[in-house]
Design an enzyme around this catalytic site. Sequence first.
Site, PDB file in Angstrom:
ATOM      1  N   ASP A 202       9.402  12.626  14.667  1.00 22.43           N
ATOM      2  CA  ASP A 202       8.959  13.059  13.821  1.00 22.43           C
ATOM      3  C   ASP A 202       7.917  13.580  13.499  1.00 22.43           C
ATOM      4  O   ASP A 202       6.766  12.786  12.879  1.00 22.43           O
ATOM      5  CB  ASP A 202       9.282  11.270  12.402  1.00 22.43           C
ATOM      6  CG  ASP A 202       9.580  12.201  11.167  1.00 22.43           C
ATOM      7  OD1 ASP A 202       9.411  13.538  10.687  1.00 22.43           O
ATOM      8  OD2 ASP A 202       9.033  11.471  10.153  1.00 22.43           O
TER       9      ASP A 202
ATOM     10  N   ILE B  71       1.127  -1.083  -0.021  1.00 20.38           N
ATOM     11  CA  ILE B  71       0.252   0.231   0.210  1.00 20.38           C
ATOM     12  C   ILE B  71       0.942   1.503   0.333  1.00 20.38           C
ATOM     13  O   ILE B  71      -0.081   2.005  -0.642  1.00 20.38           O
ATOM     14  CB  ILE B  71      -1.155  -0.003   0.999  1.00 20.38           C
ATOM     15  CG1 ILE B  71      -0.468  -0.047   2.771  1.00 20.38           C
ATOM     16  CG2 ILE B  71      -2.692  -0.819   0.495  1.00 20.38           C
ATOM     17  CD1 ILE B  71      -1.435  -0.512   3.890  1.00 20.38           C
TER      18      ILE B  71
END
Lengths: 222, 330
Positions: free
Chosen positions: A129, A15
């Site tokens: 992050d 994906i």
Amino acid sequence: MEKMLEEILSNAKFIYRGAESDLYEINFLGRKAILKWRKPKPYRIEALDRYIRKERTIREVTVMLKLRRYGVNVPRVFHILIENNAFIMEKLSGVIVRDTINLENYKWIAKELGRIVAKMHNLNIVHGDLTTSNVILSPDHKLYLIDFGLSAVTTKIEEMAVDLELLYRVLESTHTRIYNEFFEIFKEIYLNNFSYGCDVLREFERIRRMGRYIPKEERVWR
Amino acid sequence: MNYIMGIESTAHTFAVGIVNENFEILADIRYIYRPRRSMGIEPREAAEHHSKIAAKAVKEALSTAKISLEDISAIAYSYGPGLGPCLRIGATISRFLAAYYDIPLYPVHHGLGHVELACQLLGINDPMVVLVSGGHTAILGFSEGRWRVYGETLDITLGNLLDSFAREAGIPFPGGPKIEEIARKGKRYIEMPYAVKGNNIVYSGLLTYAIDMLRKYPLEDVCYSLQETAFSALVEACERALVQLKKRDIIIAGGVAPNNRLLEMMKKMGEQHMVGVHRLESRYNPDNGIQIAIVGLLYYKSGYPPTEPSKAIIKQRVRIEREEVPWRKC
């Protein structure tokens, strides 16, 4: 062990390719799940690559388990394939905040994110992050944090401030219209929920001026 | 025909470049200040060197291009970022020429020069640029009217890292190419601090550590490990930025760009995302006058107002995001 990954991949649907890893949708004991696999990076020499991948996979899973235990919304971890630097987690439905944030919902998102980040920092965890691409808005109206590949367990104020700095930068460059107000709301909630919030924000102001070629009046060093 | 002269003097290079309005390079004269063996640039000495050869360089450029000063339509000079004393030489010469011959004057950001030269010569319009030199280590992409920084070093630059290490290891200036050569003989990887923070990188810890390792391991292995660690961290930061930016091309520009190991690693990363990785021929990667002339030409062509000689200043520190880029559409 090697075999297990091969077997899983044979029924998997690719994906997404991220910077660090590939995501596959799989069926895990009758549930829809995500396999996150840190593939070898051909540009790194093997010794360095092996070390980085292993360390990050273990840290990511550890951090996710801890956050889940203390009630921060993150995907559930189902299984870890330690030899392959891969693990299986719950598949979240919902949308990435970066794509869904708009003038109507940004205040709510800022508040909620402020609360979540404060809670995470309270547990001595930094995300590493923290961008709007790594926050998911679920259909039942909850925010989930994802992608803990660069996370760390630390009590350092500086590293917490780096989280805020990255978030600020991303808001500034991709959500140009709302970033200021978003961050103000975020800051207020963050401060109310984290007792060292003041220190983190002071540090945040400091590292924001750490890039290169900042004019003399604004810079912090040299 | 319009001719643009570019004067570069940010650090060790004093260079004069001339281009015509079709982006053809007519002259590319460079004089490079060489520090004493194994020492870094001494700004004052470099400036002295520049001031002695400046007039000669301008004359040479004009005679190579077979034109005279009256034919020049605009002068561009690098106004920063760089070493103050050196910048001042280039700016002084440019102000004088502009005022005396009544030529429009454009101050140009040095980093913008590297970026736009690469885009022009490679014919790539919307790349992600990895600018690696002694002054910059930044991951750039164009968005909303400016070149934005999507990741950069939080302390020293890659060029800094290599040069400082070379100096400590007794490798003569410029250290980068020598380190690359020595590293090819290295076999054993020594574990070194690897610091990526989001899209940003941190190098100063690595520098200290690598210098320490000189006492324990052979030079080849230290050079090899230093390069591998530093470049891996940079390429990883680039990969992160690339996934965010979704650009189709990567350009490596600046003084460290000629390093073949860096290119190889970047290419391997690019392949996985089906992105092309490019760089200029080696001679256009170090500082030169052409890069300044090209940006001058772009300003000139887009009708950007020139700067009065009395207001043409220098700036030792200026970020690339502050530069207006009127010739690009967002």
